[in-house]
Scaffold this motif. Structure first.
Motif, PDB file in Angstrom:
ATOM      1  N   CYS A 259      31.283  23.022   5.367  1.00  0.00           N
ATOM      2  CA  CYS A 259      30.749  22.357   4.370  1.00  0.00           C
ATOM      3  C   CYS A 259      29.762  21.152   4.224  1.00  0.00           C
ATOM      4  O   CYS A 259      29.115  21.907   3.416  1.00  0.00           O
ATOM      5  N   TYR A 260      28.826  21.021   5.052  1.00  0.00           N
ATOM      6  CA  TYR A 260      28.227  20.045   4.645  1.00  0.00           C
ATOM      7  C   TYR A 260      26.998  20.691   6.384  1.00  0.00           C
ATOM      8  O   TYR A 260      25.973  20.250   5.968  1.00  0.00           O
ATOM      9  N   ASP A 263      24.543  25.570   4.379  1.00  0.00           N
ATOM     10  CA  ASP A 263      24.857  26.222   2.700  1.00  0.00           C
ATOM     11  C   ASP A 263      25.060  25.461   2.121  1.00  0.00           C
ATOM     12  O   ASP A 263      26.254  25.119   2.231  1.00  0.00           O
ATOM     13  N   PRO A 264      24.826  24.792   1.282  1.00  0.00           N
ATOM     14  CA  PRO A 264      25.030  23.865   0.069  1.00  0.00           C
ATOM     15  C   PRO A 264      25.813  23.586  -0.881  1.00  0.00           C
ATOM     16  O   PRO A 264      26.672  23.381  -1.496  1.00  0.00           O
ATOM     17  N   GLU A 265      25.768  25.171  -0.805  1.00  0.00           N
ATOM     18  CA  GLU A 265      27.488  25.724  -2.202  1.00  0.00           C
ATOM     19  C   GLU A 265      28.779  25.622  -1.444  1.00  0.00           C
ATOM     20  O   GLU A 265      28.960  25.290  -2.166  1.00  0.00           O
ATOM     21  N   SER A 267      29.288  22.967  -0.039  1.00  0.00           N
ATOM     22  CA  SER A 267      29.645  21.323  -0.562  1.00  0.00           C
ATOM     23  C   SER A 267      30.031  21.202  -2.051  1.00  0.00           C
ATOM     24  O   SER A 267      30.011  20.022  -2.443  1.00  0.00           O
ATOM     25  N   GLU A 537      29.575  17.931 -10.947  1.00  0.00           N
ATOM     26  CA  GLU A 537      28.616  17.332 -10.827  1.00  0.00           C
ATOM     27  C   GLU A 537      27.563  16.465 -10.490  1.00  0.00           C
ATOM     28  O   GLU A 537      26.021  16.991 -10.805  1.00  0.00           O
ATOM     29  N   PRO A 604      20.411  20.108   7.687  1.00  0.00           N
ATOM     30  CA  PRO A 604      20.024  20.229   5.702  1.00  0.00           C
ATOM     31  C   PRO A 604      21.012  19.621   4.889  1.00  0.00           C
ATOM     32  O   PRO A 604      20.770  19.418   4.199  1.00  0.00           O
ATOM     33  N   TRP A 605      22.018  19.138   5.295  1.00  0.00           N
ATOM     34  CA  TRP A 605      22.741  18.049   4.709  1.00  0.00           C
ATOM     35  C   TRP A 605      22.358  16.268   4.252  1.00  0.00           C
ATOM     36  O   TRP A 605      22.147  15.859   3.654  1.00  0.00           O
ATOM     37  N   THR A 608      19.410  17.974   1.824  1.00  0.00           N
ATOM     38  CA  THR A 608      20.162  17.672   0.745  1.00  0.00           C
ATOM     39  C   THR A 608      20.689  16.323  -0.162  1.00  0.00           C
ATOM     40  O   THR A 608      20.009  15.683  -1.438  1.00  0.00           O
ATOM     41  N   ASN A 612      19.593  14.934  -3.767  1.00  0.00           N
ATOM     42  CA  ASN A 612      19.876  14.767  -4.614  1.00  0.00           C
ATOM     43  C   ASN A 612      20.617  13.281  -5.234  1.00  0.00           C
ATOM     44  O   ASN A 612      21.060  13.547  -6.027  1.00  0.00           O
TER      45      ASN A 612
END
Length: 614
Positions: A259-260, A263-265, A267, A537, A604-605, A608, A612
């Motif tokens: 999930c995290y 690949d950010p998709e 999440s 989002e 990556p988390w 992100t 964001n």
């Protein structure tokens, strides 16, 4: 005067023979639970508007039986009743307290009333009642918190309490309605949202996410109930399951992934539809509301998130866990929504090691709700909540403010148990207006930890969340806060330029009781950054600050037998202190901060998050 641990039946029974007549409770008891896996202890209970709670305990024994309350599951300081039926048919029943691991004493003030005592060839059933708050400080108050109960029995009426069979369980007693009291629809359908043969990794923490379409219906329907689906042999691995609604403009990936992770998709989608955590069960919404399906405004897809904690690194596990919901064309008046509040789950949230109590705060400032929603947000009617922390959590509460003044402590659990996380209905409906503030306070204990604990997805990290179930639904998914880490680091003597430097600086603090207290004060007084997110989002940052909390007035005590004496308060204080000293929860030590930051949480988390949100 003390009592020897091996209490022989003759002296005990002569002092505690019940001379009162036996009678039954006239009102059916609505709630029930087994207290042990072998189902030898079955408890039923109910409560009334007079702050009286009635219990019926059925135990598979023809000897003495006991039931009571403990402090964090420990024996010292426990409050209990012991009763039974003698071979000649006489009954005995009395109110006791445990002094230490070897001594049990009868209370001078008897505050439990026996209603009935029956026995057959295999079991004893004892029905009794008491007030929520008795006037005896040796009795544990029955509150809206999670309570730890203890029950036991012996093979006969020779009472040797410490050699009998004993079980302990956490229970929440302040339930306000039973599913059977609600209106079940005459027509309904069942739909499962679950993983399909997912191989659980040999890792202590896994977040598995996949996207699943919702049922296609030609007319509007309402989800009115959800249930949990856990693969039986994986029951100890599944930490929580969440179902998120996706905006209809979202472009969603296929398959199952972290999930995290990279690949950010995976999440995407952050509006909670329903959730389950350890110890929870099914939940049926009140008759006024249900989650809407089938209209152009309703989501067509959801994200299913299953969190596994495979601390023993068990190999070759296959899982099919998820959630089941029930939906009907028989519509309710209002569409249901869930608002996620608390502290943004990220390492900016930190807990010093080696402290008995540390409070953290997350603020929801709703001043931009109308603008972010696109149209004015109608008054929200909050009817239930779910509180969530990890292993260090000891208490959670949510406080509502309006125009700068505290309205109420909306929800709380001051004796939180990680192993009993339930969706709980409020006693009364609460109106929440756009512009109100909602503060979530979490209390933690890290006495047995030597390193910093930070916010994050692992069970060894921490969270501080409160999910509010309300109606009518709007587009706001979450409203969560965190303290300005730059301000906190500055107050602790480490000036920094940005949030990342602030988090690193926190790890450089020489932690002791004084610096931990300074950190708690700095986190409470720092400006709060409030992150508000919609189903599509869209993210907006707001600011705020932590207001003071006005404590609720304690319940007045009541005597069930007006002429009974009251025990000395100093005695209960001593028992409470002894029990608290021996009840530290044993948890695994947290990983070092850099490992949590870049390995356990995943780079990556972090990237992100900073891109964001901050």
């Amino acid at each position: 005067m003390t009592s020897h641990p091996c209490m022989k039946s003759l002296l005990f029974l002569l002092s505690t023979l019940c001379l009162c007549s036996s009678h039954s409770s006239s009102r059916p008891l609505r709630f029930s639970a087994y207290l042990d896996p072998m189902q030898q202890f079955y408890l039923r209970w109910d409560h009334d508007s007079k702050e009286m709670i009635t219990f019926e305990l059925q135990v598979q024994s023809t000897g003495w039986v006991a039931f009571g309350f403990t402090i964090h599951g420990e024996l010292p300081g426990a409050d209990l009743v012991i009763g039974g039926v003698l071979p000649d048919g006489n009954m005995y029943f009395s109110d006791w307290h445990i002094v230490d691991e070897e001594t049990i004493l009868e209370d001078e003030s008897q505050d439990y009333e026996l209603l009935s005592m029956t026995q057959d060839k295999t079991s004893t059933t004892m029905t009794f009642r008491r007030y929520f708050q008795t006037c005896d400080p040796l009795d544990h108050p029955i509150t809206g918190d999670t309570l730890r109960v203890i029950s036991g029995f012996g093979p006969d009426d020779t009472i040797d309490f410490f050699k009998g069979k004993m079980v302990k369980k956490s229970l929440f007693f302040m339930l306000y309605y039973h599913e059977e009291e609600l209106n079940s629809p005459s027509v309904y359908h069942v739909y499962d949202l679950k993983l399909d043969d997912f191989p659980v990794p040999e890792d202590d923490t896994t977040y598995a996410c996949t996207f699943i379409p919702l049922p296609r219906v030609k007319t509007k329907h309402h989800i009115y109930k959800y249930d949990i689906l856990i693969t039986p042999h994986n029951i100890t691995l599944v930490h929580h399951i969440l179902v998120y609604a996706c905006g209809n403009a979202s472009v969603l990936p296929t398959g199952v992934s972290d999930c995290y992770g990279a690949d950010p998709e995976f999440s995407l989608c952050s509006q909670i539809v329903m959730g389950w955590a350890v110890g929870g069960g099914s939940f049926m919404f009140p008759d006024e509301t249900g989650y809407s399906l089938g209209t152009p405004e309703d989501p067509q897809w959801i994200r299913l998130e299953v969190h596994y904690s495979n601390f023993d690194l068990i190999p070759d596990l296959i899982d099919n866990s998820g959630m089941r919901f029930y939906y009907t064309p028989e519509l309710r008046p209002y569409d249901l929504g869930v608002l996620q509040t608390g502290i943004l789950t990220f390492p900016i949230h930190f807990l010093p090691p080696g402290v008995e109590a540390f409070n953290s705060y997350g603020l929801c400032n709703t001043s931009q709700f109308d603008e972010l929603n696109g149209v004015p947000v109608p008054d929200m009617t909050v009817f239930a909540y779910l509180l969530h922390t990890h292993l260090a959590g000891r208490g959670v509460r949510g406080i509502q403010y309006r125009d700068g003044k505290q309205l109420r402590i909306l929800c709380e659990d001051n004796t939180y148990d990680f192993n009993l996380q339930e969706t709980r209905a409020l006693k009364e409906l609460v109106t929440f207006k756009a512009g109100d503030e909602f503060l979530v306070e979490c209390r933690y204990e890290t006495s047995d930890r030597t390193g910093l604990t930070v916010g994050g997805p692992s069970t060894l990290n921490e969270m501080c969340l409160a999910f509010l179930y309300y109606y009518p639904r709007h587009n706001i998914s979450s409203c969560m806060g965190y303290p300005s880490i730059q301000d906190v680091a500055q107050d602790l003597g480490h000036p920094v330029a940005d949030a990342m430097e602030g988090m690193v600086a926190i790890n450089m603090v020489d932690w002791n009781k004084e610096t931990a207290k300074s950190a708690e004060k700095a986190c409470k007084e720092a400006d709060q950054v409030v992150v508000i997110k919609t189903i599509d989002e869209v993210v907006v940052n707001e600011t705020g600050f932590i207001r003071d909390i006005i404590e609720n007035e304690p319940m007045p005590c009541k005597r069930i037998f007006p002429d009974e004496p009251t025990a000395e308060p100093e005695a209960q204080a001593r028992f409470q202190e002894e029990a608290m000293m021996s009840s530290a929860l044993k948890t695994k030590a947290a990983l070092p901060f850099p490992a949590l930051l870049f390995v356990h949480l995943g780079l990556p988390w972090l990237l992100t998050f900073f891109l964001n949100v901050l």
